[in-house]
Design a protein around this motif. Structure first.
Motif, PDB file in Angstrom:
ATOM      1  N   GLU A  64      -1.491  13.918   0.728  1.00  0.00           N
ATOM      2  CA  GLU A  64      -1.167  12.629   1.355  1.00  0.00           C
ATOM      3  C   GLU A  64      -0.339  11.757   0.413  1.00  0.00           C
ATOM      4  O   GLU A  64       0.550  11.018   0.867  1.00  0.00           O
ATOM      5  N   LYS A  71       3.132  13.006   0.713  1.00  0.00           N
ATOM      6  CA  LYS A  71       3.741  12.519   1.958  1.00  0.00           C
ATOM      7  C   LYS A  71       4.229  11.085   1.802  1.00  0.00           C
ATOM      8  O   LYS A  71       5.312  10.725   2.278  1.00  0.00           O
ATOM      9  N   CYS A  72       3.435  10.252   1.122  1.00  0.00           N
ATOM     10  CA  CYS A  72       3.854   8.870   0.868  1.00  0.00           C
ATOM     11  C   CYS A  72       5.145   8.840   0.053  1.00  0.00           C
ATOM     12  O   CYS A  72       6.065   8.058   0.342  1.00  0.00           O
ATOM     13  N   THR A 128     -11.907  15.470   2.432  1.00  0.00           N
ATOM     14  CA  THR A 128     -11.045  16.503   1.846  1.00  0.00           C
ATOM     15  C   THR A 128     -11.870  17.780   1.690  1.00  0.00           C
ATOM     16  O   THR A 128     -13.005  17.855   2.128  1.00  0.00           O
ATOM     17  N   ASP A 152     -10.760   8.190   5.092  1.00  0.00           N
ATOM     18  CA  ASP A 152      -9.593   8.964   5.506  1.00  0.00           C
ATOM     19  C   ASP A 152      -8.649   9.166   4.318  1.00  0.00           C
ATOM     20  O   ASP A 152      -8.279   8.213   3.630  1.00  0.00           O
ATOM     21  N   HIS A 167      -5.494   9.911   4.100  1.00  0.00           N
ATOM     22  CA  HIS A 167      -4.183   9.249   4.169  1.00  0.00           C
ATOM     23  C   HIS A 167      -4.290   7.773   3.806  1.00  0.00           C
ATOM     24  O   HIS A 167      -3.456   7.239   3.064  1.00  0.00           O
ATOM     25  N   LYS A 225      -2.386   6.089   0.690  1.00  0.00           N
ATOM     26  CA  LYS A 225      -1.429   4.995   0.929  1.00  0.00           C
ATOM     27  C   LYS A 225      -1.788   3.775   0.084  1.00  0.00           C
ATOM     28  O   LYS A 225      -0.905   3.121  -0.500  1.00  0.00           O
TER      29      LYS A 225
END
Length: 260
Positions: A19, A22-23, A185, A205, A207, A211
């Motif tokens: 994640e 991805k950020c 996870t 979560d 993500h 973030k």
């Protein structure tokens, strides 16, 4: 953000690390991602689908050789952001644990992480620019009965992060510590903790955790504890005797505490 900035993310095959990657991709970073399993290639493919430039490195970051392999893949490119996230856990009573697995927790969470930060940090220092995000944990605030070694490594990382930040205070390098609580996870399954309360209860979560850490890193903040429950827990931990904290942790992490 200037074009072609490079972010290096470790432990990026799954969970918070993926994640975080991805950020980085969404923010326009080029990526070198690393993990000790073939799934890092699938993670890279997923990230490339978003249009990011991604290089995957399968390396054992618990070893000096593994970190050297990652650094060799980066080459002479400047690292603009290092997201040192690789980590493993281990449940059960300390004396029941295999010492090889104990050593691996220490080598992954501390030795390999520090070696990578030392190498990347010195490169940043030569340029007087860069961002470092270290994934610590609220586990570092409490003695971890039935997770004793893991919590100890996170206490080390939490402390180290603040110390390194102070040392670099007058430089162009920022150090941020991400301190999540229990997160959804593969961590608890891999740590043999699926028969515990903390392993089976609802978690944060991944993500949202990533973030929060990523944004704090970009702002140059010292640390971020994710989630109101976790913020409250860390506040209480600061005024609660360690003996009491250890007893409370036992109720969450002792084998057999999972809800039936």
């Amino acid at each position: 953000m200037p074009a072609n900035q490079l972010a290096v993310v470790t432990g990026a095959s799954t969970g918070i690390g993926l994640e975080l990657a991805k950020c980085c991709a969404e923010d326009g970073f080029n990526l070198v991602i690393a993990a000790n399993e073939p799934a890092i290639q699938q993670a890279a493919a997923e990230l490339r689908n978003s249009g990011a430039s991604v290089e995957a490195v399968e390396a054992d970051l618990a070893t000096i050789e593994g970190v050297d392999k990652l650094c060799a893949a980066v080459g002479d490119r400047p690292i603009d952001a290092l997201l040192a996230n690789a980590g493993v856990g281990l449940g059960n009573a300390f004396l029941d644990q295999d010492f090889g697995r104990i050593r691996r927790v220490i080598d992954t969470n501390i030795t390999g992480t520090l070696y990578l930060i030392h190498r990347a940090g010195n490169e940043m220092l030569r340029r007087n620019a860069g961002r470092i995000l270290i994934t610590g944990s609220i586990a570092g605030f409490m003695p971890g009965s039935f997770q004793a070694v893991y919590n100890g490594t996170k206490a080390f990382l939490d402390s180290f992060s603040f110390a390194l930040r102070e040392e670099l205070r007058d430089s162009g390098i920022t150090v941020t510590c991400l301190m999540p609580g229990a997160t959804e996870t593969e961590f608890f399954r891999r740590a043999d903790m699926m028969d515990t309360k903390v392993g089976t209860e609802e978690k944060d979560d991944a993500h949202e955790v990533a973030k929060a850490g990523f944004d704090a890193m970009l702002r140059g903040e010292s640390d971020v504890v994710t989630g109101m429950k976790n913020k409250l827990q860390t506040t209480l931990a600061n005024v609660t005797p360690n003996e009491v904290l250890a007893r409370q942790h036992r109720k969450m992490a002792e084998p057999g505490t999972a809800k039936q």
